[in-house]
Design a protein around this motif. Structure first.
Motif, mmCIF file in Angstrom:
data_model
loop_
_atom_site.group_PDB
_atom_site.id
_atom_site.type_symbol
_atom_site.label_atom_id
_atom_site.label_comp_id
_atom_site.label_asym_id
_atom_site.label_seq_id
_atom_site.Cartn_x
_atom_site.Cartn_y
_atom_site.Cartn_z
ATOM 1 N N LEU A 92 0.967 -1.106 0.054
ATOM 2 C CA LEU A 92 0.005 0.102 -0.082
ATOM 3 C C LEU A 92 1.121 1.251 -0.013
ATOM 4 O O LEU A 92 1.196 1.752 1.071
ATOM 5 N N GLY A 93 1.346 1.690 -1.222
ATOM 6 C CA GLY A 93 2.269 2.507 -1.265
ATOM 7 C C GLY A 93 3.656 1.805 -1.200
ATOM 8 O O GLY A 93 3.973 0.727 -0.961
ATOM 9 N N PRO A 94 4.791 2.706 -1.451
ATOM 10 C CA PRO A 94 6.057 2.221 -1.719
ATOM 11 C C PRO A 94 6.525 1.441 -0.724
ATOM 12 O O PRO A 94 7.523 0.541 -0.393
ATOM 13 N N LYS A 95 6.341 1.934 0.850
ATOM 14 C CA LYS A 95 6.772 1.240 1.732
ATOM 15 C C LYS A 95 5.896 0.431 2.734
ATOM 16 O O LYS A 95 6.691 -0.554 3.391
ATOM 17 N N THR A 96 4.722 0.326 2.798
ATOM 18 C CA THR A 96 3.843 -0.670 3.476
ATOM 19 C C THR A 96 3.673 -1.772 3.018
ATOM 20 O O THR A 96 2.845 -1.814 2.161
ATOM 21 N N VAL A 97 4.355 -2.729 3.368
ATOM 22 C CA VAL A 97 4.084 -4.091 2.927
ATOM 23 C C VAL A 97 2.880 -4.666 3.576
ATOM 24 O O VAL A 97 3.122 -5.182 4.810
ATOM 25 N N LEU A 98 1.939 -5.241 2.681
ATOM 26 C CA LEU A 98 0.654 -5.764 3.311
ATOM 27 C C LEU A 98 0.915 -7.248 3.163
ATOM 28 O O LEU A 98 0.198 -8.207 4.116
ATOM 29 N N ALA A 99 1.699 -7.745 2.215
ATOM 30 C CA ALA A 99 1.631 -9.220 1.858
ATOM 31 C C ALA A 99 2.906 -9.693 1.268
ATOM 32 O O ALA A 99 3.498 -8.782 0.422
ATOM 33 N N ALA A 100 3.525 -10.755 1.560
ATOM 34 C CA ALA A 100 4.535 -11.318 0.773
ATOM 35 C C ALA A 100 3.810 -12.713 0.063
ATOM 36 O O ALA A 100 3.270 -13.447 0.621
ATOM 37 N N PHE A 101 4.435 -13.144 -1.083
ATOM 38 C CA PHE A 101 4.082 -14.059 -1.848
ATOM 39 C C PHE A 101 5.163 -14.911 -2.803
ATOM 40 O O PHE A 101 6.040 -13.938 -3.002
ATOM 41 N N GLY A 102 4.796 -15.980 -3.111
ATOM 42 C CA GLY A 102 5.610 -16.638 -4.037
ATOM 43 C C GLY A 102 6.209 -17.965 -3.853
ATOM 44 O O GLY A 102 5.723 -18.613 -2.724
ATOM 45 N N GLU A 103 7.077 -18.417 -4.753
ATOM 46 C CA GLU A 103 7.618 -19.911 -4.617
ATOM 47 C C GLU A 103 8.659 -19.931 -3.326
ATOM 48 O O GLU A 103 9.303 -18.755 -3.265
ATOM 49 N N LEU A 104 8.740 -20.894 -2.676
ATOM 50 C CA LEU A 104 9.692 -21.033 -1.562
ATOM 51 C C LEU A 104 11.095 -21.356 -2.032
ATOM 52 O O LEU A 104 11.230 -21.974 -2.757
ATOM 53 N N HIS A 105 12.017 -20.549 -1.528
ATOM 54 C CA HIS A 105 13.495 -21.046 -1.896
ATOM 55 C C HIS A 105 13.692 -22.227 -1.730
ATOM 56 O O HIS A 105 13.471 -22.958 -0.408
#
Length: 804
Positions: A654-667
């Motif tokens: 939400l804007g460049p700084k507020t991270v609401l979620a992270a997603f993706g394939e696990l390393h």
């Protein structure tokens, strides 16, 4: 706690009825659980005389008896061998229920002879197991007398439920004391007269404790009585013990049981002839064994108090005596023990050994420390009265525990804590009636509780005692204030968001899991945790020693267990806390999930595909949408944590700084640390970071966007743009959406292409744009104008051009 009415009246001088006593007991906090009146059970049964007992004409073992009840004569067929003319027994008339065998009597014909009633045995009356013959009463027993009164079974038994703090009411005298204080009679004084000793005890007593264990047995009072005669107890003592469910054993043992229930003062008696040397109160040696009175052998440790002689332990202090030194009919010398044992140590010992005796039940609730020596005098007198003999001098080891204390009471606290007030003199009178010593000091009272009330610890306890005796029904009923016509929501907005996110994820086919908040330290380190401040000092398991920095490790472990059992396709989620640090604010509420395997079951119409990062992104956006986030406004950027694959992951911001979620394939490195085969995709939605909506104008509720519905025809137009290969589709979508915010309702990608016909280093992105008019149906010219705005906005923002 059980007792009989006659037993209570041996301590309480009262004219109150049974119903009044029961009501008052419950009113003062000694809740009555039940009342058993044997007189009601035995009401139909009377003493009868057998006038005749002739052989049955058709049965050799039966007799036809003529039974007189004082009013009527009945013919009864009886099979008892001791049935004879002139005897007096117990007659049960037709229509009565025989309690011992639960039999409803009916008129019957036995081998051709009418029988109207029954002559009963002890087993049939529920008294004992004796059934070889009918009850044979003394010749002087009056005919027609109620059986219950003749046998002393007309004494009602009362059972009360006690809270753990009221150890003083585990004796009948304590209950009588409370009733007397409540105005239901007068407490009879105890006749405590010192019994003079006529010789010096040959058995000495000592205590052997270190300074830190001195409270284990603070005081031990003993006395030897010689020349006693042990045998059956007198009838009155046996009846009282039987009434509360205790089995009479012998007069010496019955005296100790009587004191336990009568005065709440457990005692123990040793056969002095079996004691080797002196008696010592000490801590047990680890590994010592004791065969207790319950017939079981117990292994002791060095935290337990024992009463021992030169041969070893003879009893477990405050819990149970030993069988070796127990009294029998051959006992002629008895050593009486009256001691005070530490409540905590007694409770711990009982739990370790699995013993819940009457003595432990009282000592762990604290027995009156000021009543040790008086109890010895009373016990000595009772032994001499019932067993005869001669008493030695009293032997005392240790000193009485320091129980004296003073508590300040402000009379005004009664109003503040219970809602009503009483004059100071009335408050003083209630406390003094309970045995408290009260001294007025200015505007407050200095109150000294008696030795039998160790539960009184502060001002609130004194207020409770006053309220209890005055009557809880005096507390006024005050309605709760009505805040408004519409009640406030039971859940806050943040709490509702958690439920909504959970529901949304479940609707997408994920199964909710609940995992531990602690994991292996090595696993925590693989997910950015494992700091010293998040390591548990006392973990429930050696491999669960770190607070989880992410919810994902627990879900991955659950997925691994499912895979080990043949479930290759896994979709799990959990809403719970994760921990970034041990400091305030280091805990976050997160909705996390993961998927592995195929998107769906095998089907002839649709071919399943492997899950990918876009599935995790869709799950995260669904959770955010359920939490009230306008997902169309979110920015999709890189910067996911290190446990995600750097080229197949992203963040929703939400804007460049507020991270609401992270997603993706696990390393792969993270999967290797968790010992699981990939690929796995996951997401983490940080619900705490979702901003609350601004308050609606005028205060009160929260602002909600207006619901806009239109019955005008919507229009959809497709655009294919050529952009550089590095341009994100999200950038193009936002540019097109902003071309005309009033008319453009939705923009979606439906095709991406790179190859023949597309310049090198470029790609084609095809968008579907939905126009929703609000005022009037769009004309061709208006649609064309919007299209030009779309093309211009795409060119300006991304350098895009329409594909030819």
């Amino acid at each position: 706690m059980k007792f009989t009415l006659a037993w209570l009246k041996s301590h309480l001088d009262t004219q109150a009825s049974l119903d009044e006593i029961a009501a008052k007991l419950t009113a003062i906090g000694l809740e009555v659980e039940g009342i058993t009146d044997p007189a009601a059970v035995f009401a139909p049964f009377v003493v009868a005389e057998v006038k005749k007992a002739e052989p049955h004409p058709n049965a050799d073992k039966l007799r036809v008896c003529e039974v007189f009840t004082g009013k009527e004569t009945f013919q009864v067929v009886c099979g008892a061998p001791n049935a004879r003319a002139g005897m007096k027994g117990v007659f049960a008339p037709v229509g009565s229920t025989v309690p011992g065998i639960n039999l409803l009597l009916k008129a019957a014909t036995i081998r051709g002879v009418a029988s109207n009633g029954m002559l009963c045995s002890e087993r049939e009356m529920g008294l004992t197991d004796e059934h070889t013959g009918i009850i044979d009463l003394a010749p002087e027993t009056p005919v027609g007398a109620p059986f219950a009164s003749v046998m002393g079974l007309d004494d009602p038994t009362i059972e009360i439920k006690l809270t753990p703090n009221r150890g003083d009411c585990l004796g009948v005298r304590g209950i009588a004391r409370d009733l007397a204080a409540a105005g239901l009679g007068k407490l009879k004084p105890l006749d405590i007269v010192a019994v003079p000793g006529s010789f010096k005890s040959p058995v000495a007593v000592r205590r052997d404790f270190s300074a830190e264990d001195d409270k284990a047995c603070a005081i031990f009072v003993g006395r030897l009585v010689k020349g006693v005669k042990n045998g059956p107890s007198p009838a009155w003592l046996q009846q009282r013990l039987k009434a509360i469910g205790l089995r009479p054993i012998s007069v010496l043992v019955d005296i100790t049981n009587f004191f336990t229930y009568d005065l709440g003062r457990p005692l123990h008696v040793f056969d002095a002839a079996k004691v080797k040397g002196d008696i010592v109160a000490r801590l047990a040696k680890s590994g010592e064994k004791l065969l207790a009175l319950d017939g079981r052998e117990y292994t002791l440790d060095d935290t337990m108090t024992v009463i021992a002689d030169d041969a070893g332990p003879e009893g477990i202090g405050g819990v149970m005596g030993g069988e070796h030194s127990g009294c029998s009919e051959a006992t002629t010398e008895v050593f009486i023990e009256c001691a005070w044992f530490d409540p905590v140590r007694t409770a711990t010992t009982g739990r370790k050994l699995g013993i819940h005796s009457d003595a432990r039940h009282r000592f762990e609730r604290t027995v009156d420390p000021g009543f040790v020596r008086p109890a010895m005098e009373l016990a000595t007198r009772m032994v001499l009265d019932l067993c005869g003999g001669e008493a030695s001098d009293v032997i005392v080891a240790g000193t009485e525990p320091d129980w004296q204390r003073s508590i300040a009471l402000r009379p005004t606290r009664l109003q503040g804590l219970v809602g009503f007030d009483l004059p100071v003199d009335r408050q003083v009178a209630i406390l003094e009636s309970l045995g408290f010593t009260v001294t007025k000091t200015g505007d407050s009272l200095s109150v000294a509780p008696p030795s039998w009330r160790p539960d009184i610890d502060g001002e609130a306890d004194l207020v409770e005692e006053i309220a209890r005796l005055h009557g809880f029904d005096a507390i006024p009923s005050v309605p709760l204030p009505v805040a408004g016509a519409v009640p406030a929501p039971a859940l806050s907005l943040s709490q509702r968001r958690v439920r909504q996110a959970r529901r949304a994820l479940a609707a997408r086919g994920l199964v909710e899991a609940v995992t531990y908040s602690f994991i292996k330290r090595a696993e925590a380190e693989a997910f950015g945790g494992g700091q010293d401040g998040l390591i548990l000092v006392n973990p429930i398991s050696a491999d669960l020693d770190a607070m989880r920095p992410s919810v994902l490790p627990g879900l991955i472990a659950a997925a691994r267990r499912n895979m080990d059992r043949g479930t290759a396709d896994v979709a799990l989620f959990e809403v719970g806390p994760q921990y970034a640090s041990a400091e305030a604010g280091g805990q976050a509420l997160v909705a996390s999930g993961l998927r592995r395997g195929q998107t769906g079951p095998r089907h002839w119409r649709e071919r399943p595909r492997a899950v990918d990062a876009y599935d995790a992104k869709a799950d995260a956006m669904a959770a955010l949408a359920a939490a009230g986030v306008a997902v169309d406004t979110l920015m999709v950027m890189d910067g996911a944590p290190d446990w995600y694959h750097p080229g197949r992951s992203g963040t929703l911001r939400l804007g460049p700084k507020t991270v609401l979620a992270a997603f993706g394939e696990l390393h792969p490195r993270s999967l290797q640390a968790m010992d699981i085969k990939g690929p796995l995709v996951g997401f983490e939605v940080f619900l705490d970071r979702v901003p609350l909506p601004r308050a609606a104008k005028g205060g009160g509720g929260r602002a909600k966007p207006a619901l806009k519905l239109s019955d005008l025809q919507a229009v959809e137009r497709d655009f294919a743009f050529i952009v550089e290969a590095g341009v994100a589709a999200e950038t193009l979508i936002k540019a097109v959406r902003g071309a005309d915010k009033a008319l453009i309702a939705r923009v979606a990608v439906f095709d991406v292409f790179a190859g023949q016909g597309i310049p090198e280093g470029h790609k084609s992105i095809a968008l579907s744009v939905r126009l929703e008019p609000q005022q009037q149906t769009l004309t061709d010219a208006e649609i064309e104008a919007v299209g030009q705005k779309v093309v211009a906005a795409a060119a300006k923002a991304c350098g895009a051009s329409l594909r030819g």
